[in-house]
Design an enzyme around this catalytic site. Sequence first.
Site, PDB file in Angstrom:
ATOM      1  N   ASN A  22       0.366  -6.419   4.672  1.00  0.00           N
ATOM      2  CA  ASN A  22       1.618  -6.848   4.266  1.00  0.00           C
ATOM      3  C   ASN A  22       2.562  -5.301   4.380  1.00  0.00           C
ATOM      4  OD1 ASN A  22       0.748  -4.959   2.259  1.00  0.00           O
ATOM      5  ND2 ASN A  22       2.144  -5.953   1.165  1.00  0.00           N
TER       6      ASN A  22
ATOM      7  N   CYS B 119       4.140  -3.435   3.409  1.00  0.00           N
ATOM      8  CA  CYS B 119       3.927  -2.168   2.678  1.00  0.00           C
ATOM      9  C   CYS B 119       2.615  -1.384   2.251  1.00  0.00           C
ATOM     10  CB  CYS B 119       4.453  -1.693   0.740  1.00  0.00           C
ATOM     11  SG  CYS B 119       5.945  -2.156   1.670  1.00  0.00           S
TER      12      CYS B 119
ATOM     13  N   GLU C 101       0.125  -2.402   1.012  1.00  0.00           N
ATOM     14  CA  GLU C 101      -1.111  -2.250  -0.583  1.00  0.00           C
ATOM     15  C   GLU C 101      -1.996  -3.180  -0.113  1.00  0.00           C
ATOM     16  OE1 GLU C 101       1.902  -2.900  -0.245  1.00  0.00           O
ATOM     17  OE2 GLU C 101       2.690  -4.301  -1.701  1.00  0.00           O
TER      18      GLU C 101
HETATM   19  N1  UDP Z   1       8.678  -7.137  -0.120  1.00  0.00           N
HETATM   20  C1  UDP Z   1       9.621  -7.845   0.571  1.00  0.00           C
HETATM   21  N2  UDP Z   1      10.768  -7.619   0.323  1.00  0.00           N
HETATM   22  C2  UDP Z   1      11.459  -6.613   0.041  1.00  0.00           C
HETATM   23  C3  UDP Z   1      10.255  -5.119  -0.747  1.00  0.00           C
HETATM   24  C4  UDP Z   1       9.435  -5.989  -0.691  1.00  0.00           C
HETATM   25  O1  UDP Z   1       9.134  -8.819   1.048  1.00  0.00           O
HETATM   26  O2  UDP Z   1      12.349  -6.171   0.268  1.00  0.00           O
HETATM   27  C5  UDP Z   1       7.172  -7.419  -0.102  1.00  0.00           C
HETATM   28  C6  UDP Z   1       6.165  -6.728   0.676  1.00  0.00           C
HETATM   29  O3  UDP Z   1       5.158  -7.810   1.066  1.00  0.00           O
HETATM   30  C7  UDP Z   1       5.365  -5.494  -0.676  1.00  0.00           C
HETATM   31  C8  UDP Z   1       5.496  -5.925  -0.966  1.00  0.00           C
HETATM   32  O4  UDP Z   1       7.031  -6.689  -1.971  1.00  0.00           O
HETATM   33  O5  UDP Z   1       5.002  -4.839  -0.017  1.00  0.00           O
HETATM   34  C9  UDP Z   1       5.399  -5.918  -2.644  1.00  0.00           C
HETATM   35  O6  UDP Z   1       6.689  -5.258  -2.559  1.00  0.00           O
HETATM   36  P1  UDP Z   1       8.070  -4.405  -4.656  1.00  0.00           P
HETATM   37  O7  UDP Z   1       6.213  -3.833  -5.035  1.00  0.00           O
HETATM   38  O8  UDP Z   1       8.591  -2.693  -4.052  1.00  0.00           O
HETATM   39  O9  UDP Z   1       8.486  -4.632  -4.917  1.00  0.00           O
HETATM   40  P2  UDP Z   1       8.313  -5.552  -6.113  1.00  0.00           P
HETATM   41  O10 UDP Z   1       8.258  -6.841  -6.664  1.00  0.00           O
HETATM   42  O11 UDP Z   1       9.521  -4.238  -7.073  1.00  0.00           O
HETATM   43  O12 UDP Z   1      10.261  -6.451  -6.182  1.00  0.00           O
END
Ligand code: UDP
Length: 560
Positions: A260, A262, A264
Amino acid sequence: MGEAVFMPGTGNGLDILEAEILKSRYLREGEEDWEDVCERVAKAIASTPEEYVEFLNLMVSKIFVPSSPTIMNAGTVSGQLSACFVIPVEDSIEEIFDSLKTAALIQKTGGGTGFNFSNIRPDGSPSVSGVGTASGPVALIRLFNEATEIVKQFGRRRGANMGILDISHDDVNPFIRAKREEGKLSNFNISVMVPDSFMRLVEQGNMDEIWNAKTGAKVGEIFSEIVEGIWRNGEPGILFYDRINRDNFTPALGDISATNPCGEEPLLPFESCNLGSINLSLIVEDGKVNWDSLRETAGKAVRFLDNEIDINVYPVPEIEEATGKTRKIGLGIMGFHDMLLKLGLPYDSTEALGLAEKIMEQVTYSAVRMSRKLAAEKGTFPEYENSIWELPIRNATLTAIAPTGTISILAGCSAGIEPVFSWVYRRARITGNEFMLVHPLFEAHFKPKLPESSYDRLLEHIYTRGTLQDITDPEIVDEEEKKLFRSALDIDWKTHIDIQAAFQRHCHAGISKTINMPQKARKDDIGKALVYAWMQGLKGLTIYRTESRQRVVLSLKSPV
Ligand code: UDP
């Protein structure tokens, strides 16, 4: 860029940011606060009244927070709960545009998409029809980038993409250079997929060996391109193919060739994954880690994330099918640095390394236990017989560490396993202008200790210089405090990698982390870090050299 306002004595700013995020992203019609949001989400995900109470408590207390798509969409007409997707891209016009459509449908709901473009013929090769030539993976990435640009105007969260190319592809050099100019492909992270055989040649110094017989590119030429790109502006990232596939729990279903956005979640084609994170800062009680609380929270969180798979509204049938076969979930953690601060341990200490490993071991162990229990209750994942698991389990993989970019702000803790960027920093707000923030545990320590004017001077010092390590007055900051309050740029790249490796040892999927380097870091350091990370068993990494990009979310006070 607007000037960030420095407001001594008006709180640390986090609460304002949190309220802003809640309002702009998570509140649905009729909802007024976080409790209202939690009620909607818990109600949608629980299958019994007991689960409802359990899930509600997890979320209201913020000891566990699901990732943004779940908070935004659970219990709404969208109903799409996953943050991570991998979409295959095949080499025909029809299939390319099918992938593009699937990606658009995902991004509309706030999910992130990863693609490996290696099946696309190189730029200039003959097209299938025999008329004209193919335009290659980089041109395609441009097309996908534009599509995201359009879709983002409809959603609450901008879509993110990961574009991957195998290092053996003929177009790998143009791919590595594709983001060199700042602002290009801004909706994409790009990563090169590298096998052990390549890294071994680099490690042994066989830089003159021909890597690609067709283009004649040598190992050293390609590696230097990667290093140059990272040194200039932090891209491309690197993914280690063999390491990722050593943790492929269902090899019979195929190899894993993408992650994906980022990094992970390495996933099979069309798989999606729900994420959620435990707030480690709240696991500390009276200066000690409450291991029972950690294990108990991990178990409950697995039930939460596993339930999501069954109520999730999938963007296309292929995703529903692939996700249903393996039932992967991504339970992670956030607030690691805050936990260390509360325990009085510096981020770069042997104790922190040991703790990192133990935390992830306990989280994964508890997650596996609960998944086995769920298998007994509700059945294993359908492809269990085709997996390498030896005892019945409900989810093919259980743990992953996400960046927690937004949910960590909501939970008021440090992001993922990252060290705090700076004790005082400025942050671009959702609304566009900027904001100065003071780390709450820093404030709690220094504010009561120092006279107001000294405290304000200390804030100003860190805001300008990004560190307190150069303060010479022991009345203001003593040696012990200097050790404890080391932030991202005070910590050397090796420690950043060691911490990531410690967490990776007991993590099923991957870890999102940035290895920070100082502005003066040399290209040679970057090359060494890539080899070191590979040797330490990381599945991939992102390196960022300070100030190598103009536009960043976190920064210090601008030079006057
Ligand atoms: N992600 C996305 N757009 C964004 C940020 C995150 O699609 O602007 C997706 C991406 O796959 C990333 C995952 O959400 O690896 C998790 O990101 P994060 O933990 O920062 O998300 P949060 O749940 O804190 O918004």
